[in-house]
Design a protein around this motif. Structure first.
Motif, short mmCIF file in Angstrom:
data_model
loop_
_atom_site.label_atom_id
_atom_site.label_comp_id
_atom_site.label_asym_id
_atom_site.label_seq_id
_atom_site.Cartn_x
_atom_site.Cartn_y
_atom_site.Cartn_z
N ASP A 90 44.97 30.16 23.79
CA ASP A 90 43.60 29.66 23.98
C ASP A 90 43.16 29.71 25.44
O ASP A 90 41.99 29.99 25.75
N ASP A 91 44.12 29.46 26.35
CA ASP A 91 43.77 29.38 27.78
C ASP A 91 43.92 30.71 28.51
O ASP A 91 43.65 30.79 29.72
N GLY A 92 44.38 31.74 27.82
CA GLY A 92 44.64 33.01 28.50
C GLY A 92 45.72 32.84 29.56
O GLY A 92 45.62 33.40 30.66
N ALA A 93 46.75 32.10 29.21
CA ALA A 93 47.78 31.71 30.18
C ALA A 93 49.17 32.03 29.66
O ALA A 93 49.35 32.49 28.53
N LEU A 94 50.16 31.77 30.51
CA LEU A 94 51.58 31.91 30.17
C LEU A 94 52.34 30.79 30.85
O LEU A 94 51.96 30.34 31.94
N VAL B 206 50.76 30.18 34.52
CA VAL B 206 50.11 31.28 35.25
C VAL B 206 49.10 31.96 34.34
O VAL B 206 49.11 31.81 33.11
N SER B 207 48.24 32.76 34.96
CA SER B 207 47.23 33.51 34.21
C SER B 207 47.88 34.71 33.51
O SER B 207 48.83 35.31 34.01
N ARG B 208 47.32 35.04 32.36
CA ARG B 208 47.76 36.24 31.62
C ARG B 208 47.40 37.51 32.37
O ARG B 208 48.07 38.53 32.23
N ASP B 209 46.36 37.47 33.19
CA ASP B 209 45.91 38.65 33.93
C ASP B 209 47.00 39.12 34.90
O ASP B 209 47.72 38.31 35.48
N ASP B 210 47.11 40.44 35.07
CA ASP B 210 48.07 41.03 36.01
C ASP B 210 49.48 40.46 35.80
O ASP B 210 50.19 40.12 36.75
N VAL B 211 49.89 40.39 34.53
CA VAL B 211 51.14 39.71 34.22
C VAL B 211 52.34 40.39 34.87
O VAL B 211 53.27 39.72 35.35
#
Length: 491
Positions: free
Chosen positions: A362-366, A379-384
């Motif tokens: 839901d949060d676009g997170a990890l 952390v953010s899912r972006d640029d994982v």
């Protein structure tokens, strides 16, 4: 027996180090002990061998970048070849395994199962070298050797058969051979520090403990958490002794015949023992990212109504990491709960765990969890992939810093025999002291506390480093000191 009991490490690293180590290497899937009647041998399981392969690839690339080519020589060495270098025979005779029969036929000459390969490689180097244009000659082989001296098996540390690499080179003169010796020592140090996250001390062995027939034996020493040292790798300047024994000569630019100067150098899977002992804990194996078979494990956490979206999200993360060249495992097993998976991957030493549940989706997170300290980060899912790389660097830095702190706090100075004995008895680690150079003084300490001189620092004319104890006394006999000696108990 429950899953937790199956996975759990029951021994304490601090309290029962030997039993703890044996439990870790077996429960983490690295080794099995060999069948009854084969004391001193181990079975290396795929996961254990994968560690060796990664170490091998790293070192092999370093060697090849500096002019080394791989070869293979027979594992059997005729007795007459060993006898051509008397120091080899004398140095290894108690440890040599001999083949006396082939099938039902008794051999005309006994064959040694290689304890080391100078005496089989040197004769062929002699054939391959004719002029100065053939120098330097550098060969290496990745093989197993047998030394029949292990009484109590400690996987990777002490076994009758072990894997290693052995490099052998020939050079025009002493200085070129010394340069080669130090270059390989540098590469071993870099491997311990950059791949295994273990800081080392470097120096040379005392004269009475150098490789049989060598001019100088250099070493990197790694301190274990129990206060014992591991001889991490050695690089030997052999001088001309082997070249004279095996007629390794060349014609120089003036067509004069000269004797070559040779080196040999090796690192064994003892490095894996040092790795396991240094970083692992009471939860199991701990691995630095550079050598871990899996650098990242992705663990999806779902209920029935969220399974599809969580798995889809986790698969995307794993795919991005694989595309970036990271070694990743997606643990989507349905029959195991998240707690079991966490414990299992901690036991196996994976440096970074990524937890993904409905909230992360839901949060676009990890959620990241570091091994070994369990520190968590959202952390953010972006640029994982880039974020994972940063966190793997953090894990490495934590492991190295902890090992460095242990080393720095474990080098102590002593000015007397009683100080040496008392310090080693109470603390272990390294005791740095003045030494006269007489083996009898070392023997006096060894007889009392089973510690020996594991290293003397390089002299100023060898390379920068500690100076000899000029003007000081030997802490044991009171005579003038000529060396700085590092005493320690060894694996």
């Amino acid at each position: 027996m429950t899953d937790d009991q199956e996975l759990g490490i029951t021994e304490s690293k601090a309290g029962q180090t030997g039993e703890w180590y044996a439990e870790v290497v077996q429960k983490a899937g690295l080794v099995n002990y060999a069948p009854e009647g084969m004391s001193g041998f181990i079975i290396t399981r795929p996961r254990g061998y994968a560690l060796w392969e990664r170490l091998q690839r790293h070192l092999d690339a370093k060697f090849k970048a500096t002019g080394v080519r791989n070869a293979y020589f027979p594992m059997f060495i005729p007795e007459s070849y060993l006898e051509r270098e008397k120091d080899i025979v004398e140095g290894f005779d108690p440890e040599v395994a001999w083949v006396t029969h082939g099938g039902h036929e008794e051999l005309e000459e006994r064959l040694a199962v290689r304890p080391t390969s100078e005496s089989i490689i040197a004769p062929y180097m002699s054939q391959w070298i004719r002029s100065h244009r053939d120098l330097p000659l550098r060969v290496n082989q990745w093989v197993s050797v047998v030394r029949w001296e292990a009484t109590e098996t400690k996987p990777f540390f002490r076994t009758k058969e072990f894997l290693w690499q052995e490099g052998h080179t020939a050079h025009a003169d002493h200085d070129d051979a010394w340069e080669e010796t130090i270059q390989r020592l540098d590469q071993y140090q870099e491997t311990y520090e950059e791949v295994l996250a273990i800081p080392v001390l470097r120096g040379k062995k005392p004269e009475h403990d150098k490789f049989p027939g060598a001019h100088t034996t250099t070493t990197v020493e790694a301190l274990m958490p129990d206060g014992k040292t591991v001889q991490g790798a050695t690089s030997h300047h052999l001088g001309t002794s082997f070249a004279e024994a095996f007629d390794i000569t060349y014609t120089d630019e003036d067509e004069e015949e000269e004797v070559a100067h040779t080196t040999s150098w090796g690192l064994s899977w003892r490095a894996l023992g040092a790795l396991i002992m240094t970083h692992s804990d009471d939860q199991g194996l701990v691995l630095p990212p550079a050598i871990a078979p899996e650098q990242v494990v992705v663990v999806p956490i779902w209920q029935a109504d969220t399974k599809d979206e969580v798995l889809d999200y986790a698969e995307g993360v794993a795919s991005d990491l694989e595309a970036a060249g990271l070694r990743v495992e997606l643990d989507d097993r349905d029959e195991r709960n998240p707690g079991f998976k966490f414990n299992e991957w901690e036991l196996k030493g994976v440096p970074l765990r990524i937890e993904i549940g409905p909230n992360e989706v839901d949060d676009g997170a990890l959620t990241f969890a570091h091994r070994p300290d369990g520190e968590k980060h959202e952390v953010s899912r972006d640029d994982v992939a880039a974020t994972v790389e940063e966190h793997l660097d953090e894990v490495y830095a934590k492991l190295y810093a902890a090992a460095e702190e242990t080393l720095e706090g474990s080098v102590r100075h002593a000015d007397s025999r009683n100080e040496i004995l008392g310090t080693l008895g109470r603390h272990g680690g390294y005791v740095k002291t003045g030494w006269c150079g007489d083996e009898a003084c070392e023997t006096e300490i060894k007889d009392q506390i089973a510690a020996e001189i594991v290293m003397v620092p390089f002299h100023a004319d060898d390379e920068p480093g500690d100076l000899v104890h000029e003007g000081e006394e030997c802490a044991i006999c009171g005579e003038d000191a000529v060396e700085t000696a590092y005493f320690a108990k060894s694996y």
